[in-house]
Design a protein around this motif. Structure first.
Motif, PDB file in Angstrom:
ATOM      1  N   VAL A  72      36.083  40.593  22.811  1.00 35.93           N
ATOM      2  CA  VAL A  72      36.432  41.379  21.653  1.00 35.93           C
ATOM      3  C   VAL A  72      37.583  41.196  21.115  1.00 35.93           C
ATOM      4  O   VAL A  72      37.687  41.079  19.807  1.00 35.93           O
ATOM      5  CB  VAL A  72      36.092  43.162  22.096  1.00 35.93           C
ATOM      6  N   PHE A  73      38.536  41.166  21.811  1.00 30.89           N
ATOM      7  CA  PHE A  73      40.075  40.958  21.126  1.00 30.89           C
ATOM      8  C   PHE A  73      39.919  39.477  20.419  1.00 30.89           C
ATOM      9  O   PHE A  73      40.490  39.614  19.225  1.00 30.89           O
ATOM     10  CB  PHE A  73      41.036  40.925  22.322  1.00 30.89           C
ATOM     11  N   THR A  74      39.534  38.473  21.033  1.00 33.64           N
ATOM     12  CA  THR A  74      39.325  37.221  20.175  1.00 33.64           C
ATOM     13  C   THR A  74      38.533  37.393  18.870  1.00 33.64           C
ATOM     14  O   THR A  74      38.889  36.950  17.717  1.00 33.64           O
ATOM     15  CB  THR A  74      38.566  36.184  20.991  1.00 33.64           C
ATOM     16  N   ASN A  75      37.495  38.171  18.824  1.00 30.37           N
ATOM     17  CA  ASN A  75      36.526  38.296  17.771  1.00 30.37           C
ATOM     18  C   ASN A  75      37.216  39.108  16.639  1.00 30.37           C
ATOM     19  O   ASN A  75      37.204  38.934  15.355  1.00 30.37           O
ATOM     20  CB  ASN A  75      35.246  39.071  18.038  1.00 30.37           C
ATOM     21  N   VAL A  76      38.143  40.103  17.209  1.00 32.82           N
ATOM     22  CA  VAL A  76      38.884  40.990  16.253  1.00 32.82           C
ATOM     23  C   VAL A  76      39.958  40.160  15.333  1.00 32.82           C
ATOM     24  O   VAL A  76      40.288  40.025  14.301  1.00 32.82           O
ATOM     25  CB  VAL A  76      39.635  42.150  16.983  1.00 32.82           C
ATOM     26  N   SER A  77      40.630  39.210  16.334  1.00 27.41           N
ATOM     27  CA  SER A  77      41.715  38.485  15.905  1.00 27.41           C
ATOM     28  C   SER A  77      41.079  37.374  14.521  1.00 27.41           C
ATOM     29  O   SER A  77      41.762  37.248  13.567  1.00 27.41           O
ATOM     30  CB  SER A  77      42.402  37.639  16.943  1.00 27.41           C
ATOM     31  N   VAL A  78      39.807  36.950  14.899  1.00 31.88           N
ATOM     32  CA  VAL A  78      39.355  36.136  14.138  1.00 31.88           C
ATOM     33  C   VAL A  78      39.107  36.965  12.652  1.00 31.88           C
ATOM     34  O   VAL A  78      39.172  36.485  11.458  1.00 31.88           O
ATOM     35  CB  VAL A  78      37.951  35.494  14.632  1.00 31.88           C
ATOM     36  N   ALA A  79      38.382  38.122  12.775  1.00 36.65           N
ATOM     37  CA  ALA A  79      38.172  39.121  11.484  1.00 36.65           C
ATOM     38  C   ALA A  79      39.163  39.334  10.773  1.00 36.65           C
ATOM     39  O   ALA A  79      38.990  39.419   9.475  1.00 36.65           O
ATOM     40  CB  ALA A  79      37.342  40.263  12.116  1.00 36.65           C
ATOM     41  N   LEU A  80      40.340  39.639  11.583  1.00 41.06           N
ATOM     42  CA  LEU A  80      41.483  40.082  10.790  1.00 41.06           C
ATOM     43  C   LEU A  80      42.320  39.079  10.229  1.00 41.06           C
ATOM     44  O   LEU A  80      43.471  39.079   9.555  1.00 41.06           O
ATOM     45  CB  LEU A  80      42.268  40.857  11.727  1.00 41.06           C
ATOM     46  N   GLY A  81      42.051  37.739  10.569  1.00 39.56           N
ATOM     47  CA  GLY A  81      42.642  36.432  10.159  1.00 39.56           C
ATOM     48  C   GLY A  81      44.019  36.400  10.849  1.00 39.56           C
ATOM     49  O   GLY A  81      44.912  35.755  10.383  1.00 39.56           O
ATOM     50  N   LYS A  82      43.807  36.870  12.054  1.00 36.77           N
ATOM     51  CA  LYS A  82      45.166  36.538  13.008  1.00 36.77           C
ATOM     52  C   LYS A  82      44.836  35.564  14.006  1.00 36.77           C
ATOM     53  O   LYS A  82      45.265  36.022  15.393  1.00 36.77           O
ATOM     54  CB  LYS A  82      45.567  37.986  13.419  1.00 36.77           C
ATOM     55  N   GLU A  83      44.131  34.874  14.325  1.00 39.20           N
ATOM     56  CA  GLU A  83      43.714  33.999  15.342  1.00 39.20           C
ATOM     57  C   GLU A  83      45.021  33.404  16.006  1.00 39.20           C
ATOM     58  O   GLU A  83      44.944  33.637  17.145  1.00 39.20           O
ATOM     59  CB  GLU A  83      42.922  32.651  14.734  1.00 39.20           C
ATOM     60  N   ILE A 143      26.305  40.601   8.064  1.00 36.89           N
ATOM     61  CA  ILE A 143      27.204  39.614   7.489  1.00 36.89           C
ATOM     62  C   ILE A 143      28.036  40.345   6.557  1.00 36.89           C
ATOM     63  O   ILE A 143      27.462  40.989   5.520  1.00 36.89           O
ATOM     64  CB  ILE A 143      26.528  38.464   6.994  1.00 36.89           C
ATOM     65  N   THR A 144      29.390  40.359   6.619  1.00 32.82           N
ATOM     66  CA  THR A 144      30.245  41.236   5.753  1.00 32.82           C
ATOM     67  C   THR A 144      31.396  40.362   5.017  1.00 32.82           C
ATOM     68  O   THR A 144      31.680  39.614   5.827  1.00 32.82           O
ATOM     69  CB  THR A 144      30.829  42.318   6.394  1.00 32.82           C
ATOM     70  N   CYS A 145      31.630  40.475   3.821  1.00 38.17           N
ATOM     71  CA  CYS A 145      32.733  39.722   3.248  1.00 38.17           C
ATOM     72  C   CYS A 145      34.010  40.512   3.332  1.00 38.17           C
ATOM     73  O   CYS A 145      34.394  41.724   2.911  1.00 38.17           O
ATOM     74  CB  CYS A 145      32.269  39.751   1.800  1.00 38.17           C
ATOM     75  N   PRO A 181      36.290  34.414  -4.183  1.00 28.97           N
ATOM     76  CA  PRO A 181      37.177  33.801  -3.394  1.00 28.97           C
ATOM     77  C   PRO A 181      38.314  34.764  -2.840  1.00 28.97           C
ATOM     78  O   PRO A 181      39.146  34.556  -2.025  1.00 28.97           O
ATOM     79  CB  PRO A 181      38.042  32.923  -4.663  1.00 28.97           C
ATOM     80  N   ALA A 182      38.070  35.982  -3.206  1.00 29.22           N
ATOM     81  CA  ALA A 182      39.193  37.273  -2.653  1.00 29.22           C
ATOM     82  C   ALA A 182      38.427  37.751  -1.291  1.00 29.22           C
ATOM     83  O   ALA A 182      39.307  38.702  -0.750  1.00 29.22           O
ATOM     84  CB  ALA A 182      39.006  38.093  -3.564  1.00 29.22           C
ATOM     85  N   CYS A 183      37.535  37.102  -1.130  1.00 31.90           N
ATOM     86  CA  CYS A 183      36.998  37.626   0.692  1.00 31.90           C
ATOM     87  C   CYS A 183      36.341  36.264   1.351  1.00 31.90           C
ATOM     88  O   CYS A 183      36.067  35.376   0.592  1.00 31.90           O
ATOM     89  CB  CYS A 183      36.179  38.838   0.242  1.00 31.90           C
ATOM     90  N   ARG A 184      35.981  36.777   2.308  1.00 30.50           N
ATOM     91  CA  ARG A 184      35.503  35.501   3.278  1.00 30.50           C
ATOM     92  C   ARG A 184      34.548  36.174   4.152  1.00 30.50           C
ATOM     93  O   ARG A 184      34.513  37.304   4.760  1.00 30.50           O
ATOM     94  CB  ARG A 184      36.540  34.920   4.057  1.00 30.50           C
ATOM     95  N   LEU A 185      33.493  35.514   4.455  1.00 35.49           N
ATOM     96  CA  LEU A 185      32.107  36.093   5.226  1.00 35.49           C
ATOM     97  C   LEU A 185      32.191  36.130   6.883  1.00 35.49           C
ATOM     98  O   LEU A 185      32.975  35.060   7.355  1.00 35.49           O
ATOM     99  CB  LEU A 185      30.950  35.385   4.697  1.00 35.49           C
TER     100      LEU A 185
END
Length: 335
Positions: free
Chosen positions: A159-170, A57-59, A46-50
């Motif tokens: 790329v910017f959109t993908n980074v925002s998703v990865a960092l939880g900053k959508e 695929i990284t958590c 629960p401390a990470c998201r895939l």
């Protein structure tokens, strides 16, 4: 055991097999089209998201605190989203980024991240681009590592959109992009009727050649978003550029083709990785200015050639906004 029972049992077995195949195909399609994570990869932590990315695929830790970036695009995008990395590769930062790197540790040169330097920073998340796959197995042992696809510079918004998703900053990412488009709308309104009349040329001078940037380059996308047109010689898509020149975003021209650099205005710059090489490019630019063919260009004769910085071939939203600054400065505020 009668034949009817055997047939029913056989049918049931094949029906179950068909259901398995159907579900497998359905899952594959969902992963391909919707970015869903396969069931066998679902995290129980629960401390990470895939997160699915260029290298696998990284958590991603839900509460990471020590981000390291492996390239300038990842660094700039993280900064734009309000996250300051503890370490990053160091490159010749343009002035628009110089205050952003204060306190950030150097982990190596562009394209040459040092794993020992990264390890010393004890990161809990690492971001980079797909061309850094060669260190992915090792960097992943230091911290969860995400590598983003970066086909060419014109794909910077993806790329910017993908980074925002990865960092939880959508939500932050949407706000940042919204501000970018609002600035462009203001630019268009202030340009008025002149917007449709202006053809903008983009030129970079290298030590040994002169290049013009095409429609789908980084700066070309910003110019498109600004509603500005390009000269016919530069109004080529990424696929056309790849087919004609083996390059999606730029083409080289010799002195005999210098007219391809003409436009109503010309934005021009030099940018190299070392001071010495960049000085060679600047010398090349001075030689170009004295060339009679260059002096015959319409933009040159009308004094509409503007020397800008290397963020014109940047890779992130901050560089894009720096280009917008130049559009206001030279196309609106210049007499």
């Amino acid at each position: 055991m009668n034949d009817s029972y055997i047939k029913i049992k056989s049918f049931a077995r094949w029906f179950q097999f068909g259901i398995v195949i159907f579900c497998t195909l359905l899952l594959a399609v969902a992963c391909h089209h919707g970015g869903s994570i396969p069931a066998n990869y679902q995290s129980t932590n629960p401390a990470c998201r895939l997160f699915e990315h260029a290298a696998g695929i990284t958590c991603i830790p839900k509460k990471f605190e020590r981000l390291v970036t492996l390239d300038d695009a990842s660094f700039e995008n993280a900064i734009a989203l309000g996250i300051k990395p503890v370490g990053s590769i160091f490159f010749d930062f343009s002035f628009y980024l110089q205050d952003k790197v204060i306190g950030v540790k150097n982990i190596g040169k562009n394209g040459e991240p040092n794993l020992e330097n990264i390890l010393a920073l004890k990161p809990d998340l690492i971001l980079g681009s797909d061309y850094q796959r060669y260190i992915y197995n090792l960097s992943s042992k230091i911290a969860p590592t995400i590598l983003f696809n970066f086909e060419h510079s014109g794909k910077w918004k993806d790329v910017f959109t993908n980074v925002s998703v990865a960092l939880g900053k959508e939500e932050t990412g949407q706000q940042v992009m919204g501000n970018y488009y609002r600035r462009l709308e203001e630019f268009k309104q202030r340009m008025g009727d002149n917007l449709s009349k202006l053809k903008v040329s983009v030129v970079r001078v290298y030590p040994n050649n002169i290049n013009i940037y095409l429609r789908d380059s980084f700066c070309g996308i910003v110019l498109q978003d600004a509603g500005l047109s390009r000269p016919d010689s530069q109004n080529l898509s990424a696929s056309e550029g790849e087919k004609l020149f083996g390059n999606s975003i730029q083409m080289s021209i010799g002195n005999e083709l210098i007219e391809k650099a003409d436009g109503d205005v010309i934005f021009i710059w030099t940018a190299e990785n070392s001071t010495q090489v960049n000085q060679t490019a600047k010398n090349k630019l001075e030689q170009l200015k004295s060339n009679p063919l260059w002096q015959n260009l319409k933009a040159v004769q009308q004094n509409k050639v503007y020397l800008v910085s290397d963020y014109w071939i940047g890779s992130g939203i901050l560089a894009a906004n720096a280009i917008i600054d130049d559009l206001f400065k030279y196309l609106i505020n210049t007499p």
